[in-house]
Design an enzyme around this catalytic site. Sequence first.
Site, PDB file in Angstrom:
ATOM      1  N   HIS A  35       4.343   3.973   1.432  1.00  0.00           N
ATOM      2  CA  HIS A  35       3.913   2.619   1.761  1.00  0.00           C
ATOM      3  C   HIS A  35       4.705   2.207   2.907  1.00  0.00           C
ATOM      4  O   HIS A  35       5.812   1.703   2.846  1.00  0.00           O
ATOM      5  CB  HIS A  35       3.951   1.604   0.740  1.00  0.00           C
ATOM      6  CG  HIS A  35       3.404   0.204   0.784  1.00  0.00           C
ATOM      7  ND1 HIS A  35       4.506  -0.870   0.971  1.00  0.00           N
ATOM      8  CD2 HIS A  35       2.360  -0.125   1.282  1.00  0.00           C
ATOM      9  CE1 HIS A  35       3.756  -2.016   1.308  1.00  0.00           C
ATOM     10  NE2 HIS A  35       2.587  -1.802   1.273  1.00  0.00           N
ATOM     11  N   GLU A  62       1.475   5.730   5.277  1.00  0.00           N
ATOM     12  CA  GLU A  62       0.713   4.778   5.421  1.00  0.00           C
ATOM     13  C   GLU A  62       1.273   4.107   6.829  1.00  0.00           C
ATOM     14  O   GLU A  62       1.907   3.333   6.796  1.00  0.00           O
ATOM     15  CB  GLU A  62       0.411   3.839   4.138  1.00  0.00           C
ATOM     16  CG  GLU A  62      -0.464   2.755   4.434  1.00  0.00           C
ATOM     17  CD  GLU A  62      -0.047   1.367   3.769  1.00  0.00           C
ATOM     18  OE1 GLU A  62      -1.004   0.735   3.399  1.00  0.00           O
ATOM     19  OE2 GLU A  62       1.389   1.311   3.616  1.00  0.00           O
ATOM     20  N   ASP A  64      -0.261   1.051   8.620  1.00  0.00           N
ATOM     21  CA  ASP A  64      -1.055  -0.443   8.810  1.00  0.00           C
ATOM     22  C   ASP A  64      -1.497  -0.258  10.153  1.00  0.00           C
ATOM     23  O   ASP A  64      -0.450  -0.366  11.136  1.00  0.00           O
ATOM     24  CB  ASP A  64      -0.523  -1.812   8.453  1.00  0.00           C
ATOM     25  CG  ASP A  64      -0.280  -1.640   6.859  1.00  0.00           C
ATOM     26  OD1 ASP A  64      -0.739  -1.074   5.983  1.00  0.00           O
ATOM     27  OD2 ASP A  64       0.776  -2.511   6.306  1.00  0.00           O
ATOM     28  N   HIS A  77       2.658  -4.222  10.018  1.00  0.00           N
ATOM     29  CA  HIS A  77       2.065  -4.676   8.908  1.00  0.00           C
ATOM     30  C   HIS A  77       1.222  -5.618   9.168  1.00  0.00           C
ATOM     31  O   HIS A  77       0.140  -6.000   8.514  1.00  0.00           O
ATOM     32  CB  HIS A  77       3.308  -5.188   7.881  1.00  0.00           C
ATOM     33  CG  HIS A  77       2.774  -5.837   6.815  1.00  0.00           C
ATOM     34  ND1 HIS A  77       1.694  -5.492   6.023  1.00  0.00           N
ATOM     35  CD2 HIS A  77       2.932  -7.194   6.058  1.00  0.00           C
ATOM     36  CE1 HIS A  77       1.443  -6.489   4.950  1.00  0.00           C
ATOM     37  NE2 HIS A  77       2.247  -7.435   5.050  1.00  0.00           N
TER      38      HIS A  77
END
Length: 353
Positions: A35, A62, A64, A77
């Site tokens: 994450h 990951e 964003d 993020h």
Amino acid sequence: MVSAALALIFAGTAGCTTAREAGITQAPRILVIAHRGASGERPEHTLAAYDLAIEQGADFIEPDLVLTRDGALVARHENDITQTTDVAEHPEFADRRATRTIDGVTHTGWFTEDFTLAELKTLRAKERLPDLRPGNARFDGQFAVPTLAEVIALAKRRSAETGRMIGIYPETKHPSYFAARGLDFDAPLLAALREAGWDRADAPVFVQSFEVDNLRRLARQTRVPLVQLVASAGAPADGAAASYAEMLSDTGLAAIARYARGLGPEKSLVVTNEGDDTGLARRARAAGLQVHPWTFRAENYFLPERDRIGADPKATGRLADEIARHVAAGVTGFFTDFPYLGVEARNGARGGE
């Protein structure tokens, strides 16, 4: 080529409905998704965080994704970069401070859509949660904001070096907000995947979003697996559904399966904080969806009360126990800020991987 474990995950999108049809006899591995990288130990969404996550055994990293003024995709993020970069320390950008309403919430700060990529590259990343993760704050100012292309290049290079496929799991952040400002996610995202050779159904890629219409649109343009994110409250910002709860009915799950290969639920939707299996993972899998809940963090602050050790919110609790309950509930992957703990918990819960 993808690994055998990933091939099984993607078999459905390639027209195979079972492991036997895919020519694979092993059980599918539960995916450990880093994450924002190894964000429990490095500032999130930096190449250092992604590289550490790979070193720790993550299957996917990951990023964003948000857009710059000149349409570049970068890993943050949020498009509000006030807390995750040193932008406030740059007097040349003082006049860029603004107030914006994003998905119904008002923010005041600095936003990626007001910067070119070249300008954004002059900034350096900061730890977003310094009070909970003071160890991460010692890396403040060391790392640049990466582009999607740089994240893909890292995943490819480390795949070659480690001999195992490292996938990417990008999230399109606030696509309808950006579209209203004349910035489009689809073209640069699809171009980056094509450039990487990762625009196939069996590519080591999942694309996720809390919105719906952009996933439906992407489903018409790419065979890359898509994942519908859902939260425990609220509704998609694009107004495509009345609520996330409505989307989690059997009818709603069947509708998601028409455009997506996976469901990314908030973890309490799968197993409650009291430890009760809600049955969502089994219902989603019956609808043909992979199930990848978010987000498993080691600190007491983020854990259910039953898994905390001591009273210090920064202390590490029993993360493995929480993950084990979700594995038992039938998830096929999970997001974690601590990939090495996630790998250990995944392997322990399945008796070794």
